[in-house]
Motif scaffolding. Structure first.
Motif, mmCIF file in Angstrom:
data_model
loop_
_atom_site.group_PDB
_atom_site.id
_atom_site.type_symbol
_atom_site.label_atom_id
_atom_site.label_comp_id
_atom_site.label_asym_id
_atom_site.label_seq_id
_atom_site.Cartn_x
_atom_site.Cartn_y
_atom_site.Cartn_z
ATOM 1 N N PRO A 54 -15.280 4.426 32.728
ATOM 2 C CA PRO A 54 -14.359 3.313 33.010
ATOM 3 C C PRO A 54 -14.946 1.949 32.696
ATOM 4 C CG PRO A 54 -15.299 4.164 35.053
ATOM 5 C CD PRO A 54 -15.781 5.070 33.952
ATOM 6 N N SER A 55 -16.251 1.887 32.371
ATOM 7 C CA SER A 55 -16.862 0.614 32.013
ATOM 8 C C SER A 55 -16.324 0.120 30.678
ATOM 9 C CB SER A 55 -18.385 0.766 31.919
ATOM 10 O OG SER A 55 -18.870 1.720 32.820
ATOM 11 N N THR A 56 -16.484 -1.143 30.432
ATOM 12 C CA THR A 56 -16.007 -1.734 29.183
ATOM 13 C C THR A 56 -17.023 -1.551 28.070
ATOM 14 O OG1 THR A 56 -16.945 -3.869 29.802
ATOM 15 C CG2 THR A 56 -14.647 -3.445 30.417
ATOM 16 N N SER A 57 -16.571 -1.678 26.848
ATOM 17 C CA SER A 57 -17.410 -1.722 25.643
ATOM 18 C C SER A 57 -18.282 -0.491 25.468
ATOM 19 C CB SER A 57 -18.302 -2.976 25.671
ATOM 20 O OG SER A 57 -17.514 -4.139 25.817
ATOM 21 N N THR B 67 -20.032 1.199 27.516
ATOM 22 C CA THR B 67 -21.230 1.315 28.339
ATOM 23 C C THR B 67 -21.048 2.412 29.388
ATOM 24 O OG1 THR B 67 -20.428 -0.348 29.910
ATOM 25 C CG2 THR B 67 -21.749 -1.126 28.036
ATOM 26 N N LYS C 131 -14.086 9.887 29.984
ATOM 27 C CA LYS C 131 -14.291 8.536 29.465
ATOM 28 C C LYS C 131 -14.835 7.630 30.558
ATOM 29 C CE LYS C 131 -11.705 4.624 27.480
ATOM 30 N NZ LYS C 131 -12.761 4.262 26.532
#
Length: 459
Positions: free
Chosen positions: A201-204, A206, A199
């Motif tokens: 680690p960036s948000t949304s 991205t 996964k």
């Protein structure tokens, strides 16, 4: 000069910043100066420090750094991809010891490596976040450091290995061998692979920060460069087995923010007030329909594409102005912000991995599998499958890399060097070619500042 424990945070952006007059030079009394201990005692500041590392890649800045744009633009000229209308220095491989681009590459690398090292040390010693997050962030910073040293060793050869933030140590470090640089790269990547997750680690959703498969992608390239064919193939096969990625259906959508071919990208400008989307789009595309492109595609590359190759039709645009015809690169199609067709700055993508795998398999004698993976890339380009002999397969793979990875992260420049073909290829194409030009000069200002640095041959 405060020598080893000072950083500074720009309050508005909450990002690190510093100058780099020497190898790793820290300003004496920067504005908003705070100690590392203070930064890494707060979880929000820790994440701001991490964000600062990616900000320094300058993926959406017109000037760029070793983290974006400059490697593509100048590596493309040094090889046989690009011609710059206003200077022939890199096209003719005539760079000197005081070359400004070489200095920018060197300085921007060590500036951000300092910040990565600061994050590694500060995060390792903090109690402000969980141990699991600490390990993941340190692994992420070590991946980034490996990425930077991968560029440095391919541009300059052996370089100083800076892994601490103590100026007393870094200011006089000598160069190490190429093998020693790769040893650190492989060690950093091994830790990244052991701790990063699938996964992002960036948000949304991205892909702005590296995940496990990003680390595997860089590892695959490093193993390929080191001729460790089994390990290179193993890395790519694990990426493919993840099922997270797929080739874009057409070359025209590869560099979109939404592209599932991308393994790692950095954000382009995401606000309409920005006058560019990515650094490469801004730099390589003409400023208007009435302006001649500053960067033109070398006719050698134009002619390297086979007939009916969709990549040539999509990634090279031809225009005629005042009776002169120009070809210019259009992998990135947005010179300015485009919300409807938003592009991101691509660091690693799946087509590159298929070609890494094909090359590794060819070296291992797995010609059938190598041809299958080569043809995956050719098929997307609208071309028929490879029909040559086993003896010509490696040459075909190198040619496919030439057209698929054109003006992208200096791949052609690096490939010519690692395959030992640079003198034969560029010697035939450039009357001014000399073998010492395969490495950039160590900046003369660095030689003057550090008596332990030795210049590359030819400068």
């Amino acid at each position: 000069m405060k020598k080893n424990r000072s950083i500074y945070i720009i309050a508005a952006a909450a990002l690190f910043a510093m100058s780099c007059n020497k190898l790793v030079d820290i300003p004496a009394h920067p504005i908003d100066q705070i100690t590392e201990g203070t930064v890494f005692s707060d979880s929000a500041d820790i994440m701001s420090a991490v964000a600062g590392v990616y900000s320094n890649f300058k993926a959406n800045a017109s000037g760029g750094s070793i983290g974006a744009t400059i490697v593509t633009v100048n590596g493309g000229q040094a090889a046989d991809e690009l011609i710059y209308a206003y200077s022939s220095t890199y096209v003719n491989n005539a760079y000197l010891a005081d070359d400004g681009t070489a200095s920018t590459l060197w300085n921007s690398a060590y500036t951000n490596i300092y910040q990565m090292n600061s994050c590694i040390a500060g995060i390792s010693g903090t109690s402000a976040i969980s141990d699991s997050l600490k390990r993941a962030l340190v692994a992420e910073m070590k991946f980034d450091r490996a990425f930077y040293y991968f560029q440095m060793v391919n541009l300059f050869g052996g370089v100083p290995l800076v892994t601490v933030t103590d100026y007393n140590v870094t200011a006089t470090q000598p160069r190490v061998t190429v093998d020693e640089v790769y040893k650190l790269i492989l060690a950093d990547l091994a830790e990244a692979r052991s701790l990063l997750k699938a996964k992002y680690p960036s948000t949304s959703g991205t892909k702005y920060r590296p995940n496990l498969y990003t680390a595997m992608a860089l590892s695959a390239k490093v193993f390929l460069y080191r001729q460790q064919w089994d390990s290179a193939a193993q890395m790519v096969n694990q990426i493919l087995a993840s099922g997270l990625y797929a080739m874009a259906s057409t070359p025209s959508t590869v560099f979109y923010q939404s592209s599932n071919e991308v393994i790692w990208n950095l954000p382009g400008s995401i606000v309409s007030t920005s006058n560019f989307q990515t650094g490469e789009g801004y730099t390589l595309l003409p400023s208007s329909i009435y302006s001649a492109p500053a960067y033109q595609v070398n006719p050698i590359l134009v002619n390297a594409f086979e007939a009916n190759d969709l990549r040539k039709a999509t990634w090279i645009t031809q225009t005629t102005l005042y009776g002169t015809t120009y070809n210019y690169p259009t992998k990135y199609k947005n010179r300015t912000y485009d919300a409807a067709n938003r592009e991101a700055y691509v660091m690693f993508r799946l087509a590159d991995m298929y070609l890494v795998l094909a090359e590794a398999q060819a070296h291992l004698g797995n010609t059938s599998d190598a041809i299958t993976n080569l043809n995956i890339v050719r098929s997307r380009a609208g071309l028929a499958g490879y029909a040559g002999t086993d003896e010509d397969l490696l040459t075909a793979i190198y040619h496919e890399r030439q057209v698929e990875m054109a003006f992208e992260w200096g791949n052609r420049w690096y490939d010519l060097k690692r395959t030992g073909t640079i003198d034969a290829v560029l010697g035939a194409e450039k009357s001014s070619w000399k073998s010492t030009a395969a490495l950039l000069p160590i900046p003369s200002t660095q030689i003057q500042a550090n008596p332990n640095l030795i210049q590359n041959d030819g400068y």
